[in-house]
Write an enzyme that holds these catalytic residues in place. Structure first.
Site, short mmCIF file in Angstrom:
data_model
loop_
_atom_site.label_atom_id
_atom_site.label_comp_id
_atom_site.label_asym_id
_atom_site.label_seq_id
_atom_site.Cartn_x
_atom_site.Cartn_y
_atom_site.Cartn_z
CD GLU A 21 -12.06 -34.01 -8.81
OE1 GLU A 21 -11.39 -33.22 -8.11
OE2 GLU A 21 -11.91 -34.16 -10.02
NE ARG A 58 -3.76 -31.11 1.71
CZ ARG A 58 -4.80 -31.28 0.88
NH1 ARG A 58 -5.70 -30.33 0.72
NH2 ARG A 58 -4.94 -32.38 0.21
CE LYS A 94 -8.95 -37.33 -3.98
NZ LYS A 94 -10.13 -36.76 -4.58
P1 ATP Z 1 -5.87 -34.08 -3.16
O1 ATP Z 1 -5.40 -32.69 -2.93
O2 ATP Z 1 -5.08 -35.13 -2.48
O3 ATP Z 1 -6.12 -34.41 -4.60
P2 ATP Z 1 -8.52 -33.24 -2.75
O4 ATP Z 1 -8.63 -32.18 -1.75
O5 ATP Z 1 -8.57 -32.80 -4.16
O6 ATP Z 1 -7.27 -34.16 -2.44
P3 ATP Z 1 -11.18 -34.12 -2.57
O7 ATP Z 1 -11.77 -35.39 -3.03
O8 ATP Z 1 -11.56 -32.89 -3.26
O9 ATP Z 1 -9.62 -34.34 -2.57
O10 ATP Z 1 -11.40 -33.96 -1.02
C1 ATP Z 1 -12.63 -34.07 -0.39
C2 ATP Z 1 -12.58 -33.34 0.92
O11 ATP Z 1 -11.55 -33.87 1.73
C3 ATP Z 1 -12.27 -31.87 0.70
O12 ATP Z 1 -13.16 -31.13 1.50
C4 ATP Z 1 -10.87 -31.73 1.14
O13 ATP Z 1 -10.65 -30.47 1.67
C5 ATP Z 1 -10.72 -32.83 2.19
N1 ATP Z 1 -9.34 -33.28 2.25
C6 ATP Z 1 -8.58 -33.75 1.24
N2 ATP Z 1 -7.34 -34.01 1.65
C7 ATP Z 1 -7.29 -33.72 2.98
C8 ATP Z 1 -6.29 -33.77 3.98
N3 ATP Z 1 -5.06 -34.18 3.72
N4 ATP Z 1 -6.62 -33.37 5.23
C9 ATP Z 1 -7.86 -32.98 5.51
N5 ATP Z 1 -8.85 -32.89 4.62
C10 ATP Z 1 -8.58 -33.26 3.35
MG MG Z 2 -10.41 -31.14 -4.01
#
Ligand code: ATP
Ligand code: MG
Length: 558
Positions: free
Chosen positions: A37, A263, A273
């Site tokens: 995102e 994760r 984030k």
């Molecule tokens: P946050 O929870 O920090 O806001 P997010 O999951 O909302 O992060 P996205 O931009 O939606 O952030 O993530 C893009 C991809 O990266 C998704 O498929 C998510 O599952 C993966 N991702 C995000 N954070 C992690 C992490 N700590 N470890 C592994 N994969 C991750």
């Molecule tokens: Mg997400």
């Protein structure tokens, strides 16, 4: 990607995919995606997901799409899109011509919603957000049907169209999937799939006043792109029934398999984030690429290489259970890479002036220095030696403890690649008592750093020639947070996470350094040239400290 040291290890996801490929599921095709995102910069957790998705595509001869999951207009912007593209490329991955935006599918997703309504599987609900929460029930109690649940298909179609046209204010109506208010899984209790948001979107501008929810948009985007395996993090496990329900109910042609993995959590930092945005907004750090940040941009500026991050992701593996990875593993990975590639140089971070009293006034000798003992092909360089030097202040003690092998009154030490010297006199500031100069003699017979009579010295010190050295600034870093986990911004930030040291001196050979160049400063760690550097003032970030340097230098001098 040219990484020869890494072997591909298997994990439960690769096992599933390889079995699917063997049984010729999806005609043997493998298509994955990385769906960020664009509401922040990518961090090391995303790197894990990138390495997994692009890595799998490569290993199975498939494809991996980059898809911006831009369904929430309020937090997204173009700066983030550009940073994400840059970071994925820098990590060494290529989406070729497959860069997509969920917003490209808004019209199709809208049509799918209309289709759901027509199948009697979605309805417009006028309950407020709060009421919806109340009606949802709890883990132990079933929910209650919304009073709007039994609107006719025609009424729903009409209302949904008017929502789209922007006739209603935010929050007045939502579209909900009609599933089961008594489902043991709360996600399945008639989830909201569209909401009204009169908001500007960075790509579709003011075209839409309704936006699909993540759960609805994501599975459909996957399906539209022909994804075979939709890999996501563990928190989406409870959403999988909704993912499958949506695609089954709409009878789409492509129904990807959602697979969840744990994760990455990393000690002494945060990977959410929301918290990273807060760090930036509250000026706890200087921007997203602050070298203390766990973002890809921060790690790059700190001196991490793409290889080291890929190796780290390889080492941590992929599992189904949440765990905390030690920050030291990441540091180990960068040390391992820099040990291989970084040129060794001498830099004095906290200098004291040293005069070699018996060395000729205007003489300059070029001492031959090894660029990297790990890699003879990196050759040697000349380091100028002269009468006035800088040494590390901490390498001298006037009243040393036992087993002090560095400089002290009347104690002989080796200057790396140069001479044995002995300290004869300590000059102090009369008022403050601070040491301002050390007067030493040298043994001309020890040129190059070894003695002809077999006399041994235990200490080897780095130095620079005062008239040749370049004045520079060094920034040392420590963990951003004090605790290994559960860090909060209010209490747990490490107040000593950065130390800026001006008036350091680095050897002359660094004069033409470029931003991003990586060096080992002997005995002090690995350093990277920062983009704050000016022609007359280089700025270095310490990427990581050294381990066992002392032992190593001793060994290489024998
Ligand atoms: P946050 O929870 O920090 O806001 P997010 O999951 O909302 O992060 P996205 O931009 O939606 O952030 O993530 C893009 C991809 O990266 C998704 O498929 C998510 O599952 C993966 N991702 C995000 N954070 C992690 C992490 N700590 N470890 C592994 N994969 C991750
Ligand atoms: Mg997400």
């Amino acid at each position: 990607m040219e990484n020869t040291t890494t072997t591909i290890s298997s994990d439960f996801i690769r096992t599933i995919i390889s079995e699917d490929a063997k049984s010729n599921k999806n005609n043997g095709k493998v298509a994955t995606r990385f769906p960020p995102e664009p509401n922040g910069f990518l961090h090391i957790g995303h790197a894990k997901s990138i390495c997994l998705n692009f890595g799998i595509a490569k290993e199975f001869g498939g494809t991996c799409n980059l898809r911006f999951d831009d369904t929430n207009p309020s937090k997204e912007n173009v700066e983030y899109v550009e940073s994400i593209k840059k970071d994925v490329k820098w990590l060494g991955f290529d989406w070729e011509d497959r860069m997509f935006y969920a917003s490209d599918y808004f019209e199709r997703i809208y049509q799918y919603a209309v289709e759901l309504i027509k199948r009697g599987k979605a309805y417009v609900c006028d309950l407020t957000q709060e009421q919806i929460r109340e009606y949802r029930g709890t883990l132990t109690e079933p929910g209650k049907d919304s009073p709007y649940r039994n609107r006719t298909i025609q009424e729903n179609i009409d209302l949904f169209e008017r929502m789209k046209k922007g006739e209603f204010p935010d929050g007045s109506h939502v579209l909900r999937a009609k599933i089961d208010m008594a489902s043991p899984n709360l996600v399945m209790r008639d989830p909201v799939i569209y909401r009204i948001k009169h908001e500007y979107h960075h790509r579709t501008k003011n075209e839409w006043s309704i936006y699909p929810m993540y759960d609805f948009a994501h599975c459909l985007s996957d399906s539209i792109e022909g994804i075979t395996h939709s890999i996501c993090t563990l928190e989406f496990e409870i959403n999988r029934p909704l993912y499958d329900w949506t695609l089954d109910t709409l009878e789409v042609k492509c129904h990807p398999k959602q697979i969840e993995f744990a994760r990455l959590n990393l000690s002494y930092t945060v990977l959410s984030k929301r918290k990273l945005i807060e760090l930036v907004d509250a000026n706890h750090v200087k921007g997203w690429d602050d070298p203390r940040m766990p973002t890809i941009a921060g790690l790059r500026r700190r001196g991490f290489t793409p290889e080291s991050i890929r190796n780290f992701c390889q080492r941590i593996g992929v599992a189904k259970r949440d765990s905390l990875v030690d920050l030291q593993l990441l540091e180990y990975c960068i040390r391992e890479d820099l040990n291989r590639i970084a040129k060794r140089v001498m830099a004095v971070i906290k200098p004291v002036r040293v005069v070699i009293v018996d060395y000729p006034e205007n003489q300059v000798e070029d001492m031959e220095a090894i660029n990297n003992p790990e890699d003879p092909s990196m050759g040697t360089r000349k380091v100028p030696f002269s009468k006035i030097l800088y040494l590390e202040k901490d390498d001298f003690q006037e009243n040393p403890p036992k087993k002090w092998f560095r400089l002290a009154p009347n104690q002989e030490v080796r200057l790396r690649y140069a001479y044995y010297i002995t300290c004869r006199e300590v000059i102090k500031d009369e008022e403050t008592g601070e040491i301002i100069e050390l007067r030493c003699t040298h043994d001309p017979e020890t040129r190059g750093g070894g003695s002809k009579d077999g006399r041994k010295v235990k200490g080897t010190l780095h130095w620079v020639s005062a008239q040749h050295a370049l004045k520079s600034e060094v920034r040392l870093y420590e963990n951003l947070f004090l605790k290994s986990e559960s860090n909060e911004l209010d209490n747990d930030l490490n107040p000593k996470s950065i130390e800026i040291i001006k008036d350091c001196y680095v050897e002359q050979s660094l004069a033409n350094s470029k931003i991003g160049d990586l060096y080992q400063f002997e005995r002090q760690g690995y350093f990277c040239v920062d983009h704050d550097s000016k022609e007359d003032n280089l700025v270095f970030n310490r990427t990581v400290t050294l381990k066992d340097t002392w032992a190593k230098i001793e060994k290489s001098q024998k």
